[in-house]
Design an enzyme around this catalytic site. Structure first.
Site, PDB file in Angstrom:
ATOM      1  N   TYR A  88     -19.676  32.070 -22.547  1.00 49.60           N
ATOM      2  CA  TYR A  88     -19.860  30.491 -22.306  1.00 49.60           C
ATOM      3  C   TYR A  88     -19.769  30.021 -20.952  1.00 49.60           C
ATOM      4  CZ  TYR A  88     -18.537  25.764 -23.341  1.00 49.60           C
ATOM      5  OH  TYR A  88     -18.727  24.331 -23.133  1.00 49.60           O
TER       6      TYR A  88
ATOM      7  N   SER B 116     -19.881  21.922 -18.412  1.00 48.79           N
ATOM      8  CA  SER B 116     -18.550  22.051 -18.824  1.00 48.79           C
ATOM      9  C   SER B 116     -17.850  22.454 -17.435  1.00 48.79           C
ATOM     10  CB  SER B 116     -18.392  23.286 -19.910  1.00 48.79           C
ATOM     11  OG  SER B 116     -16.733  23.549 -20.030  1.00 48.79           O
TER      12      SER B 116
END
Length: 252
Positions: A151, A138
Site C-alpha cells: 500500500y 495517502s
C-alpha cells in the site's frame, strides 16, 4: 457550477461521499466503478440534488474499459473538467515476507488504475488547454510502514507520478492535485484492527477535499493533525524512524 467531474471508485466510501458533496455544490457527475447497481443508485441520489449524473461500470485496472467509460460519460455530460482518480484498495501483509501477488494487485489498482484514469482524459484536456487531474493518494506514501509495504509503495509511486504530471502538464493548462488523507471511515478502514488516530468520517473528508480541489491546491494533507505529524516524521533520521516503527508494531 456547471462542471463535469468524473470520479472513479464512486460506488462506496470516499468516492460516494465526494459525489454527493460535489452534487450539493452544483457539479454534474460522471461515476465510474465496477459495481453498476451501486452506481445506478448513487446516480439517482445525485439527480435528486438537482444536477445531472451518468455512470459507467468499469475496472480501472483495464485501460480499455476506463477509456470506453470516459468516452461514454463525455458523450452524455460533455468534456470532463476534473478527473478524480479515487479507486483504491489496501492489502495487509505478513511481516518479513513479500507477497508478490498482493503487491501486483495493489499496484494494479492504486497506481496503474489512477494512471489509466488520467490517460483517458489528458488528450482532450490538452486539446482544450484546460482541466484538472486529482489523485487520492495517502499519508502512507510518505514513508514505509510495517505490514503495509504494498500500500505504501503504491501511494508513494502515484504521488510521484502526479508530481511529474503537474510539472509536465502545466504548459497545457492542466493542473494536478495530490490529496493525501489520513484515516477516513470507509469500507477499507473498517477492516483495520490497529489504532487509527485522528480518523474522520467520509462526509467530513469529502468537504475538505472538495474545498481543496476547487481551490486548485497542488497538494492537500488532512486532517490538520496529520500535517503536523508528517512534518516531523518525514524529517526523522532513518535510525530513529526504524526504532519508532519497531516499537509501535511490537518488533524487536
Amino acid at each position: 457550477m456547471a462542471w463535469h467531474i468524473i470520479i472513479t471508485g464512486a460506488s462506496s466510501g470516499l468516492g460516494r461521499a465526494l459525489a454527493l458533496e460535489f452534487a450539493r455544490r452544483g457539479a454534474n457527475l460522471g461515476l465510474i466503478a465496477r459495481r453498476g447497481e451501486l452506481l445506478a443508485t448513487l446516480a439517482d441520489e445525485v439527480r435528486e440534488l438537482g444536477v445531472e449524473a451518468s455512470w459507467a461500470a468499469a475496472d480501472v485496472v483495464d485501460e480499455a474499459q476506463v477509456g470506453a467509460a470516459v468516452t461514454s460519460l463525455e458523450e452524455e455530460l460533455g468534456p470532463c473538467d476534473v478527473m478524480i482518480a479515487n479507486a483504491g484498495i489496501s492489502g495487509r501483509e505478513t511481516p518479513g515476507h513479500i507477497n508478490v501477488s498482493t503487491l501486483r494487485e495493489v499496484m494494479a489498482v492504486n497506481y496503474f488504475g489512477a494512471a489509466n484514469s488520467a490517460a483517458a482524459v489528458i488528450p482532450n484536456m490538452r486539446s482544450r488547454k484546460s482541466g484538472q487531474l486529482v489523485v487520492v493518494s495517502s499519508i502512507a506514501g510518505f514513508r514505509g510502514l510495517p505490514k503495509s509495504g504494498a500500500y505504501c509503495s503504491s501511494k508513494a509511486a502515484i504521488s510521484n507520478l502526479w508530481e511529474s504530471l503537474r510539472i509536465e502538464l502545466a504548459p497545457f493548462g492542466i493542473s494536478c492535485t495530490t490529496i493525501l488523507p489520513g484515516y477516513v471511515e470507509t469500507p477499507l478502514t473498517d477492516k483495520n484492527r490497529h489504532p487509527m488516530p485522528f480518523i474522520i468520517t467520509a462526509a467530513d473528508a469529502a468537504i475538505i477535499m472538495v474545498d481543496g480541489i476547487l481551490a486548485n491546491k497542488r497538494e492537500l494533507v488532512f486532517p490538520w493533525q496529520w500535517r503536523a505529524v508528517m512534518a516531523i516524521v518525514k524529517r526523522l533520521p532513518t535510525w530513529a524512524y526504524d526504532w519508532l516503527m519497531r516499537r509501535m508494531n511490537g518488533m524487536r
